[in-house]
Write a protein that holds these residues in place. Structure first.
Motif, PDB file in Angstrom:
ATOM      1  N   GLN A   1       0.908  -1.490  -0.040  1.00 12.69           N
ATOM      2  CA  GLN A   1       0.029   0.002  -0.091  1.00 12.69           C
ATOM      3  C   GLN A   1       0.854   1.062  -0.233  1.00 12.69           C
ATOM      4  OE1 GLN A   1      -3.385   0.081   2.528  1.00 12.69           O
ATOM      5  NE2 GLN A   1      -3.399   2.144   2.959  1.00 12.69           N
ATOM      6  N   ILE A   2       1.960   1.024   0.773  1.00 16.55           N
ATOM      7  CA  ILE A   2       2.984   2.481   0.676  1.00 16.55           C
ATOM      8  C   ILE A   2       3.461   2.634  -0.314  1.00 16.55           C
ATOM      9  CG2 ILE A   2       4.940   3.229   1.930  1.00 16.55           C
ATOM     10  CD1 ILE A   2       4.121   1.793   4.334  1.00 16.55           C
ATOM     11  N   LEU A   3       3.908   1.539  -1.293  1.00 17.68           N
ATOM     12  CA  LEU A   3       4.309   1.612  -2.499  1.00 17.68           C
ATOM     13  C   LEU A   3       3.248   2.245  -3.458  1.00 17.68           C
ATOM     14  CD1 LEU A   3       6.084  -1.791  -3.151  1.00 17.68           C
ATOM     15  CD2 LEU A   3       7.065   0.443  -2.601  1.00 17.68           C
ATOM     16  N   SER A   4       2.143   1.844  -3.406  1.00 13.52           N
ATOM     17  CA  SER A   4       1.028   2.375  -4.272  1.00 13.52           C
ATOM     18  C   SER A   4       0.838   3.933  -4.123  1.00 13.52           C
ATOM     19  CB  SER A   4      -0.199   1.553  -3.882  1.00 13.52           C
ATOM     20  OG  SER A   4      -1.351   2.191  -4.855  1.00 13.52           O
ATOM     21  N   GLU A   5       1.082   4.280  -2.813  1.00 12.10           N
ATOM     22  CA  GLU A   5       0.821   5.511  -2.453  1.00 12.10           C
ATOM     23  C   GLU A   5       1.815   6.580  -2.993  1.00 12.10           C
ATOM     24  OE1 GLU A   5       0.438   5.309   1.749  1.00 12.10           O
ATOM     25  OE2 GLU A   5      -1.745   4.708   1.738  1.00 12.10           O
ATOM     26  N   HIS A   6       3.119   5.978  -3.267  1.00 16.08           N
ATOM     27  CA  HIS A   6       4.157   6.715  -3.798  1.00 16.08           C
ATOM     28  C   HIS A   6       4.331   6.301  -5.382  1.00 16.08           C
ATOM     29  CE1 HIS A   6       5.000   7.180   0.357  1.00 16.08           C
ATOM     30  NE2 HIS A   6       5.439   8.137   0.180  1.00 16.08           N
ATOM     31  N   VAL A  12       4.178   3.436  -7.163  1.00 17.97           N
ATOM     32  CA  VAL A  12       4.738   2.071  -7.441  1.00 17.97           C
ATOM     33  C   VAL A  12       3.734   1.166  -7.532  1.00 17.97           C
ATOM     34  CG1 VAL A  12       6.573   0.605  -6.779  1.00 17.97           C
ATOM     35  CG2 VAL A  12       6.906   2.756  -6.471  1.00 17.97           C
ATOM     36  N   TYR A  13       3.371   0.838  -8.626  1.00 17.34           N
ATOM     37  CA  TYR A  13       2.162  -0.151  -8.805  1.00 17.34           C
ATOM     38  C   TYR A  13       2.668  -1.528  -8.203  1.00 17.34           C
ATOM     39  CZ  TYR A  13      -1.882  -2.120 -11.016  1.00 17.34           C
ATOM     40  OH  TYR A  13      -3.050  -2.857 -11.240  1.00 17.34           O
ATOM     41  N   SER A  14       1.648  -2.139  -7.522  1.00 11.86           N
ATOM     42  CA  SER A  14       1.953  -3.125  -7.012  1.00 11.86           C
ATOM     43  C   SER A  14       0.780  -4.444  -7.366  1.00 11.86           C
ATOM     44  CB  SER A  14       1.822  -3.210  -5.329  1.00 11.86           C
ATOM     45  OG  SER A  14       0.589  -2.935  -5.021  1.00 11.86           O
ATOM     46  N   HIS A  15       1.290  -5.425  -7.543  1.00 10.00           N
ATOM     47  CA  HIS A  15       0.365  -6.629  -8.143  1.00 10.00           C
ATOM     48  C   HIS A  15       0.822  -7.871  -7.321  1.00 10.00           C
ATOM     49  CE1 HIS A  15      -2.337  -8.576 -10.972  1.00 10.00           C
ATOM     50  NE2 HIS A  15      -1.483  -9.301 -11.419  1.00 10.00           N
ATOM     51  N   ARG A  30      -4.728  -4.887  -0.256  1.00  9.19           N
ATOM     52  CA  ARG A  30      -3.413  -3.533   0.012  1.00  9.19           C
ATOM     53  C   ARG A  30      -2.883  -3.507  -1.428  1.00  9.19           C
ATOM     54  NH1 ARG A  30      -6.349  -3.937   3.339  1.00  9.19           N
ATOM     55  NH2 ARG A  30      -7.171  -2.093   2.585  1.00  9.19           N
ATOM     56  N   TYR A  31      -2.926  -4.493  -2.424  1.00  8.52           N
ATOM     57  CA  TYR A  31      -2.177  -4.404  -3.610  1.00  8.52           C
ATOM     58  C   TYR A  31      -3.153  -3.448  -4.739  1.00  8.52           C
ATOM     59  CZ  TYR A  31       0.671  -8.016  -1.490  1.00  8.52           C
ATOM     60  OH  TYR A  31       1.312  -8.637  -0.675  1.00  8.52           O
ATOM     61  N   ASP A  32      -2.476  -2.931  -5.581  1.00  8.95           N
ATOM     62  CA  ASP A  32      -3.314  -2.266  -6.730  1.00  8.95           C
ATOM     63  C   ASP A  32      -4.197  -3.268  -7.293  1.00  8.95           C
ATOM     64  OD1 ASP A  32      -2.523   0.579  -6.703  1.00  8.95           O
ATOM     65  OD2 ASP A  32      -0.499  -0.337  -6.971  1.00  8.95           O
ATOM     66  N   SER A  33      -3.752  -4.408  -7.475  1.00 11.72           N
ATOM     67  CA  SER A  33      -4.545  -5.333  -8.495  1.00 11.72           C
ATOM     68  C   SER A  33      -3.882  -6.632  -7.843  1.00 11.72           C
ATOM     69  CB  SER A  33      -4.576  -5.182  -9.845  1.00 11.72           C
ATOM     70  OG  SER A  33      -3.114  -5.135 -10.283  1.00 11.72           O
ATOM     71  N   TRP A  34      -4.967  -7.684  -8.046  1.00 14.47           N
ATOM     72  CA  TRP A  34      -4.560  -9.298  -7.651  1.00 14.47           C
ATOM     73  C   TRP A  34      -5.247 -10.165  -8.406  1.00 14.47           C
ATOM     74  CZ3 TRP A  34      -9.190 -10.791  -5.461  1.00 14.47           C
ATOM     75  CH2 TRP A  34     -10.058  -9.843  -5.022  1.00 14.47           C
ATOM     76  N   GLU A  35      -4.592 -11.257  -8.484  1.00 12.69           N
ATOM     77  CA  GLU A  35      -5.510 -12.373  -8.971  1.00 12.69           C
ATOM     78  C   GLU A  35      -5.228 -13.514  -8.202  1.00 12.69           C
ATOM     79  OE1 GLU A  35      -4.576 -12.636 -13.524  1.00 12.69           O
ATOM     80  OE2 GLU A  35      -3.087 -11.463 -13.016  1.00 12.69           O
ATOM     81  N   PHE A  36      -6.244 -14.477  -8.080  1.00 14.15           N
ATOM     82  CA  PHE A  36      -6.123 -15.637  -7.431  1.00 14.15           C
ATOM     83  C   PHE A  36      -6.612 -16.898  -8.069  1.00 14.15           C
ATOM     84  CE2 PHE A  36      -6.418 -12.385  -3.723  1.00 14.15           C
ATOM     85  CZ  PHE A  36      -5.304 -12.726  -2.875  1.00 14.15           C
ATOM     86  N   ALA A  63       6.765  -5.110 -19.033  1.00 11.31           N
ATOM     87  CA  ALA A  63       8.436  -5.012 -19.038  1.00 11.31           C
ATOM     88  C   ALA A  63       8.831  -3.807 -19.480  1.00 11.31           C
ATOM     89  CB  ALA A  63       8.793  -6.115 -20.421  1.00 11.31           C
ATOM     90  N   GLU A  64       8.009  -2.872 -20.354  1.00  4.77           N
ATOM     91  CA  GLU A  64       8.455  -1.577 -20.761  1.00  4.77           C
ATOM     92  C   GLU A  64       8.269  -0.207 -19.767  1.00  4.77           C
ATOM     93  OE1 GLU A  64      10.843  -1.066 -23.230  1.00  4.77           O
ATOM     94  OE2 GLU A  64      10.636  -3.316 -23.651  1.00  4.77           O
ATOM     95  N   ALA A  65       7.401  -0.854 -18.755  1.00  7.31           N
ATOM     96  CA  ALA A  65       6.959   0.213 -17.905  1.00  7.31           C
ATOM     97  C   ALA A  65       7.902   0.383 -16.680  1.00  7.31           C
ATOM     98  CB  ALA A  65       5.455  -0.103 -17.349  1.00  7.31           C
ATOM     99  N   ASP A  66       7.598   1.275 -15.843  1.00  6.82           N
ATOM    100  CA  ASP A  66       8.692   1.440 -14.792  1.00  6.82           C
ATOM    101  C   ASP A  66       8.015   1.605 -13.348  1.00  6.82           C
ATOM    102  OD1 ASP A  66      11.138   1.776 -13.552  1.00  6.82           O
ATOM    103  OD2 ASP A  66      11.181   3.985 -13.982  1.00  6.82           O
ATOM    104  N   ASN A  67       8.584   1.274 -12.256  1.00  6.63           N
ATOM    105  CA  ASN A  67       8.000   1.401 -10.922  1.00  6.63           C
ATOM    106  C   ASN A  67       6.971   0.555 -10.834  1.00  6.63           C
ATOM    107  OD1 ASN A  67       9.656   3.485 -10.444  1.00  6.63           O
ATOM    108  ND2 ASN A  67       8.401   4.958 -10.940  1.00  6.63           N
ATOM    109  N   TRP A  68       7.259  -0.909 -10.826  1.00 10.23           N
ATOM    110  CA  TRP A  68       6.159  -1.757 -10.266  1.00 10.23           C
ATOM    111  C   TRP A  68       6.799  -2.844  -9.479  1.00 10.23           C
ATOM    112  CZ3 TRP A  68       7.552  -6.554 -12.274  1.00 10.23           C
ATOM    113  CH2 TRP A  68       8.003  -6.545 -13.773  1.00 10.23           C
ATOM    114  N   PHE A  69       5.870  -3.392  -8.655  1.00  9.42           N
ATOM    115  CA  PHE A  69       6.186  -4.566  -7.763  1.00  9.42           C
ATOM    116  C   PHE A  69       5.338  -5.728  -8.168  1.00  9.42           C
ATOM    117  CE2 PHE A  69       5.254  -6.598  -3.510  1.00  9.42           C
ATOM    118  CZ  PHE A  69       6.364  -7.350  -3.651  1.00  9.42           C
TER     119      PHE A  69
END
Length: 522
Positions: free
Chosen positions: A80-85, A87-90, A109-115, A179-185
């Motif tokens: 969530q902290i990453l997202s607030e700054h 940094v996309y989290s998945h 807490r992640y920007d997006s998720w798959e289960f 792959a070409e995008a930046d700032n993701w986890f």
């Protein structure tokens, strides 16, 4: 900058080639070690599954204040902290506990998720009729998880249908798309090689398993009573599932090669804990002490900023260090409540992260290691293991809401330093969470002389030194007062001879050990 975490559940350090295993088929873990830094002194923190994941988010210990449960409203959450700054989290995962009451606040807490459904009796496919089950060594009669698992297996007959495969498919798709995008986890998290050890012939066939008895791929959380050939069979089943995990890891590394992601992508490969496969006469985890087969875990890190690869590090590190590591990688400071430290300095120069690692599960022994000695502090009165309370604003159990009789005894407790001026509920501990501490006492081991932890050590000077280390960490963690009383330790000052416990309860632990060599070291 980008970051990928590949997280396994119940991954055994001692079964991996980079940690000395010579019979498990896991070439991609060997390949990983050549591309990363291998940590030799990584330990668990809070166990098992969701307590460990709370540490992954918050960078601080969980187990002294409560057991299994969701994130708290006052918790800092790394994704969530990453997202607030920006940094996309998945998250991609097949770890079914995220869908249950006790894990219900993590994935959101992640920007997006798959289960992906179907692991370990996950309430996935509906079938009223009884599923077809072979004669089994361990009867699942009356166990709804067992029944549901056999319903689910009908829908994963091929490797492509397996939730582990689908989880890694989704992770690779995210890597390719972005792959070409930046700032993701990206967090790729699989429940495997957790039991049941269900996998496919391509992974089973290379192992020389000659067992031809009743079906057996799911041992219980209990002492081992099976025959040697049945124990060997389970070890091969575990190894085969680990080999499947190894292939999935290799797929991630292949895509990193293809897309040149090694240049700017942090890679962390980790687990929440290990698994007992007859060591100390036990299966699995949870009731017995957290011996090193469970507590001493593998960790691999590639940090493209350092370029350090194919090297080993001795610094004591833990799960609580991963949130600060990810934040620091993206240029963010760990929050004041985080107790972990970034791993970059450990990678560059093997700088110590801390003098000792604290670890355990709620209501059981409280453990500390300095890398050589392991001290397992049991309750002063094992048969009582009191007083003990949980502190939470999210009163849930693993698969259920907290029971009303417990909630009816709740009181409001003043804020802890980490609860951000917010009081919590103080609740009497659930009896099931205390059962392990009631049968074991205090143990001290010298890992240099006794790496298998078969010979509890009696040494007053070493024990007092380990007690002081433990006290320092309890105080830094803002342990509630009753933990000191339960453990027979002073809340203030240093320990002395009155607080020595190792002699008193060794016999309790030794009764559960197998074999004639389990003698107390003099």
């Amino acid at each position: 900058m980008k970051a990928i975490m590949v997280m396994f559940d119940s991954l055994n350090r001692r079964m991996l080639p980079p940690y000395g295993c010579d019979w498990v088929n896991a070439p991609n873990f060997t390949r990983l070690a050549k591309r990363s830094v291998t940590f030799d002194n990584c330990y668990v923190g809070s166990m098992p599954c969701m307590p460990a994941r709370r540490e992954l988010h918050t960078g601080r210990y969980n187990f002294l204040h409560r057991g299994w449960g969701p994130l708290e409203p006052f918790d800092d959450s790394m994704p969530q902290i990453l997202s607030e700054h920006k940094v996309y989290s998945h998250l991609v995962s097949d770890h079914q506990h995220y869908w249950e009451d006790g894990g219900s606040t993590y994935h959101s807490r992640y920007d997006s998720w798959e289960f992906f459904r179907g692991q370990e009796g996950d309430k996935w496919k509906g079938q009223v009729a009884e599923p077809a089950m072979p004669p089994t060594l361990k009867s699942g009669a009356g166990n709804p998880l067992w029944r549901q698992d056999w319903v689910n297996r009908q829908h994963m007959r091929t490797e492509a249908d397996h939730p582990q495969t689908k989880t890694f498919d989704a992770g690779l798709a995210f890597m390719t798309t972005n792959a070409e995008a930046d700032n993701w986890f990206l967090q790729i998290e699989t429940f495997d090689p957790h039991e049941p050890f269900y996998t496919y012939d391509r992974y089973l066939d290379p192992y020389p398993d000659t067992y031809n008895g009743l079906h057996f791929d799911w041992p219980g959380y209990q002492p081992v009573s099976e025959k040697p050939e049945e124990v060997e069979h389970i070890r091969y089943r575990y190894a085969a599932l680990l080999s499947m995990c190894d292939r999935s890891l290799g797929r991630v590394m292949d895509v990193m090669d293809e897309l040149s992601l090694w240049q700017d992508t942090l890679l962390i490969v980790c687990t929440d804990h290990g698994y007992l496969l007859d060591e100390h006469g036990w299966w699995a985890k949870g009731v017995q002490p957290w011996f090193n087969e469970v507590a001493h875990t593998p960790l691999f890190v590639w940090d493209p900023r350092t370029g350090v690869r194919d090297e080993r590090r001795q610094a004591l590190v833990q799960m609580i260090d991963l949130a600060p590591t990810l934040l620091e990688f993206f240029g963010l400071e760990p929050t004041p409540d985080m107790q972990g430290v970034p791993l970059a300095k450990r990678i560059i120069a093997d700088q110590p992260a801390r003098a000792g690692n604290l670890y355990g599960t709620f209501g059981a022994q409280v453990n500390v290691t300095d890398g050589r000695y392991v001290y397992m502090r049991g309750p002063a009165v094992p048969e009582q293991n009191t007083p003990l309370f949980e502190y939470t604003l999210m009163p849930m159990r693993m698969r259920a809401l907290m029971e009303l009789p417990t909630l009816q005894q709740a009181s409001l407790h003043p804020p802890f330093p980490f609860s951000k001026a917010t009081p919590t509920l103080k609740l009497p501990a659930h009896s099931a969470s205390r059962r392990g501490a009631e049968r074991y006492g205090t143990l001290l081991f010298d890992l240099k002389q006794d790496p298998g932890q078969k010979h509890p050590l009696l040494d007053d000077a070493i024990e007092l030194r380990m007690i002081d280390m433990l006290l320092n960490m309890l105080r830094a963690n803002h342990a509630p007062p009753e933990q000191y009383e339960r453990l027979g330790l002073p809340q203030q000052g240093h320990a002395d001879a009155r607080h020595l416990q190792a002699r008193a309860h060794h016999d309790l632990a030794l009764q559960a050990e197998k074999g004639p060599d389990n003698q107390i070291a003099r």
